[in-house]
Structure formats: C-alpha cells, structure tokens
Design an enzyme around this catalytic site. Structure first.
Site, mmCIF file in Angstrom:
data_model
loop_
_atom_site.group_PDB
_atom_site.id
_atom_site.type_symbol
_atom_site.label_atom_id
_atom_site.label_comp_id
_atom_site.label_asym_id
_atom_site.label_seq_id
_atom_site.Cartn_x
_atom_site.Cartn_y
_atom_site.Cartn_z
ATOM 1 N N ASN A 188 0.875 -1.180 0.000
ATOM 2 C CA ASN A 188 0.000 0.000 0.000
ATOM 3 C C ASN A 188 0.907 1.223 0.000
ATOM 4 O O ASN A 188 1.522 1.533 1.011
ATOM 5 C CB ASN A 188 -0.898 -0.025 1.249
ATOM 6 N N TRP A 189 0.947 1.898 -1.159
ATOM 7 C CA TRP A 189 1.882 3.012 -1.292
ATOM 8 C C TRP A 189 1.335 4.334 -0.748
ATOM 9 O O TRP A 189 1.998 5.368 -0.864
ATOM 10 C CB TRP A 189 2.314 3.146 -2.762
ATOM 11 N N LYS A 190 0.098 4.293 -0.237
ATOM 12 C CA LYS A 190 -0.472 5.510 0.372
ATOM 13 C C LYS A 190 -0.213 6.709 -0.545
ATOM 14 O O LYS A 190 -0.268 6.568 -1.758
ATOM 15 C CB LYS A 190 0.099 5.679 1.784
ATOM 16 N N HIS A 233 -9.455 1.391 5.147
ATOM 17 C CA HIS A 233 -8.155 1.546 5.822
ATOM 18 C C HIS A 233 -8.328 2.487 7.009
ATOM 19 O O HIS A 233 -9.090 3.452 6.942
ATOM 20 C CB HIS A 233 -7.123 2.092 4.838
ATOM 21 N N GLU A 246 -6.588 4.833 8.038
ATOM 22 C CA GLU A 246 -6.330 6.251 7.728
ATOM 23 C C GLU A 246 -7.558 6.886 7.083
ATOM 24 O O GLU A 246 -7.832 8.075 7.277
ATOM 25 C CB GLU A 246 -5.073 6.366 6.838
ATOM 26 N N GLU A 285 -5.168 -4.864 10.659
ATOM 27 C CA GLU A 285 -4.147 -3.840 10.837
ATOM 28 C C GLU A 285 -4.383 -3.104 12.156
ATOM 29 O O GLU A 285 -5.160 -2.135 12.194
ATOM 30 C CB GLU A 285 -4.196 -2.829 9.686
ATOM 31 N N GLY A 288 2.928 2.185 10.867
ATOM 32 C CA GLY A 288 3.913 3.248 10.696
ATOM 33 C C GLY A 288 4.697 3.583 11.956
ATOM 34 O O GLY A 288 5.391 4.591 12.011
ATOM 35 N N SER A 293 3.734 -2.198 10.344
ATOM 36 C CA SER A 293 5.184 -2.299 10.542
ATOM 37 C C SER A 293 5.766 -3.652 10.106
ATOM 38 O O SER A 293 6.677 -4.173 10.757
ATOM 39 C CB SER A 293 5.556 -1.973 11.990
ATOM 40 N N GLY A 336 2.979 -1.125 4.274
ATOM 41 C CA GLY A 336 3.049 0.300 3.938
ATOM 42 C C GLY A 336 4.477 0.705 3.643
ATOM 43 O O GLY A 336 5.035 0.390 2.588
HETATM 44 P P1 13P Z 1 3.247 0.356 7.697
HETATM 45 O O1 13P Z 1 3.704 -0.934 7.057
HETATM 46 O O2 13P Z 1 3.993 1.561 7.202
HETATM 47 O O3 13P Z 1 3.165 0.248 9.176
HETATM 48 O O4 13P Z 1 1.727 0.587 7.171
HETATM 49 C C1 13P Z 1 0.808 -0.445 7.259
HETATM 50 C C2 13P Z 1 -0.389 -0.071 6.501
HETATM 51 O O5 13P Z 1 -1.118 0.834 6.849
HETATM 52 C C3 13P Z 1 -0.674 -0.819 5.262
HETATM 53 O O6 13P Z 1 -1.955 -0.562 4.788
#
Ligand code: 13P
Length: 248
Positions: free
Chosen positions: A9-11, A96, A98, A165, A171, A204, A225
C-alpha cells in the site's frame, strides 16, 4: 483454498516516474518467487494507468486504495469501479484506518464500498483493527467483531480479502507480536461464513520480521506500507522464507 497475498500500500507516495523506477528494480526480483504467492501493488489513483501499462498483465496485480459506491455522480474527489477496472485494477483497499480516521469513513460507507468493488469483480481488501486506547482497554475483540459484522452485511465472502491492521502498529515500527496477530486473525476467521478468506496482517511489516509473521498458521499474507516503497526491501518481503526453507 486460502491464498497467500502480499500487497504494498503506497499511500500518498510515488509519482508516476517513481513508480516506473520501482518496477524496473522490483520485477526482476520476482523470478524466483513461488507462483502461488500473489503480489499486489496499490499506488495512488494517478499512477494506476502508468503502472498497468508497465506491468503488461504480468504476475503483479494492481490494487486501488479506495473505491466509491456509485459508478458515476457528483462526488468530487472520488473514483468509481468502472474507472478502476478500465485501469486493470483487480483489488481495492477498503476501510483503511487512515480513511476511517482522517476522512470520516464509517462502517456504513465501508460496506457500500465493499459492495461496489464486488459488483465490478474487484476483490476488496477490507481493513479492520483497533486503536491503542481500545487495545489498552481490553476491547480488541469487541471492536474487531463489530467492524466485521457491520462491514460485511450482504457481502459475498467468496470474493474478499481481509487485512488485520492494528492502528497502533501502523507506521510506528511497533509490530504486533506475531502470535498475537495470529490469535486475532483466528478470531476474525471464526466470525466468517467462509473459512477460506485470505486474511493478511498489516502494521510495521519489515524484511526482518516477515518470516516470523508468515510462519503463523492463521496469517495468509501481509499488507505493507512503508517497507513496500523500497524495491529491494519489498522484494525480500515477497520472497519471505517459510519454516521449511529458513535455513537455506
Ligand atoms: P506500515 O507498514 O507503514 O506500518 O503501514 C501499514 C499499513 O497501513 C498498510 O496498509
């Protein structure tokens, strides 16, 4: 059959040019990866077309980071199923944390988006997970159960992926212990009608913890992420070692 799926997931990272650079370094690393492992990349909407052209229908599948519930309409800033299928999108991340936290996504809108994805033969990746406060209060099970029950109303569990998640692990570098993630994913599976739904862990995930995570019996993959942005690091994640080949 539960499928192993590793998704990046490249956000809100990577321009189209950066996506192409990533693929140049990443795709050759896939040659040795077991065919049974699904590899998914979820760039921003603006890069889906360029990514689709670069992937040429190869083994990497494209995912979107969201999908609107209507096909067309006055919904400024949203993207719909027909627009995603035109860009060869096979998966869409829905719900998600976020999106839930910063953009007002609710279990109701998550449910509508899941339905829209399935209507267009896009496999939704439903994200669920508890916050740190909810975890500290001992409410993990309650929160997860409510999300699963509300989000999956009327949803076909044959065309579905779930990602557990925990918000406190996203993150932060603070990975959920693999056995704890395994336990919560087992709980999620017990709430489903179809025990063959693939359930990923996210939060993470790194090259140095993927082997332990994937060694857990309930965990079918990862939603990654930050560590998916680097081609070498993500290649190591996709090439995770199972207990059988750990010593190789
Ligand atoms: P990280 O791997 O940066 O913790 O993010 C996880 C995430 O939100 C994947 O959708």
């Amino acid at each position: 059959m539960r499928k192993i799926l590793i998704a990046g997931n490249w956000k809100m990272y990577k321009t189209q040019a950066e996506c192409k650079q990533f693929l140049q370094a990443f795709l050759p690393e896939l040659e040795e990866v077991d065919e049974k492992r699904g590899v998914i990349l979820c760039p921003t909407f603006t890069s889906l077309g360029a990514m689709s052209a670069s992937l040429h229908g190869g083994r990497v599948r494209l995912g979107a980071q969201n999908i609107h519930w209507e096909d067309t309409g006055a919904y400024t800033g949203e993207v719909s199923g027909p627009m995603l299928t035109e860009a060869n999108v096979s998966y869409a991340i829905v719900g998600h944390s976020e999106r839930r936290q910063y953009f007002g996504e609710t279990d109701k809108t998550v449910n509508w988006r899941l339905r829209a994805a399935q209507k267009h033969d896009i496999t939704p990746i439903l994200c669920v997970g508890e916050s740190k406060e909810q975890r500290d209060a001992g409410d993990t099970e309650k929160v997860i159960t409510q999300q699963i029950e509300q989000d999956l109303i009327g949803i076909d569990q044959k065309n579905l992926v779930i990602a557990y998640e925990p918000i406190w692990a996203i993150g932060t570098g603070d990975t959920c212990e693999a056995v704890e993630a395994n336990r919560t994913i087992g709980l999620i599976r017990s709430l489903l009608d179809n025990s063959n739904v693939s359930i990923q862990y996210g939060g993470s995930v790194r090259p140095n913890n993927i082997d332990e995570i994937m060694a857990q019996p309930e965990i079918d993959g990862a939603l990654v992420g930050g560590a998916s942005l680097d081609p070498a690091g993500f290649a190591r994640i996709v090439n995770f070692k199972t207990p059988a080949n750990l010593s190789q």
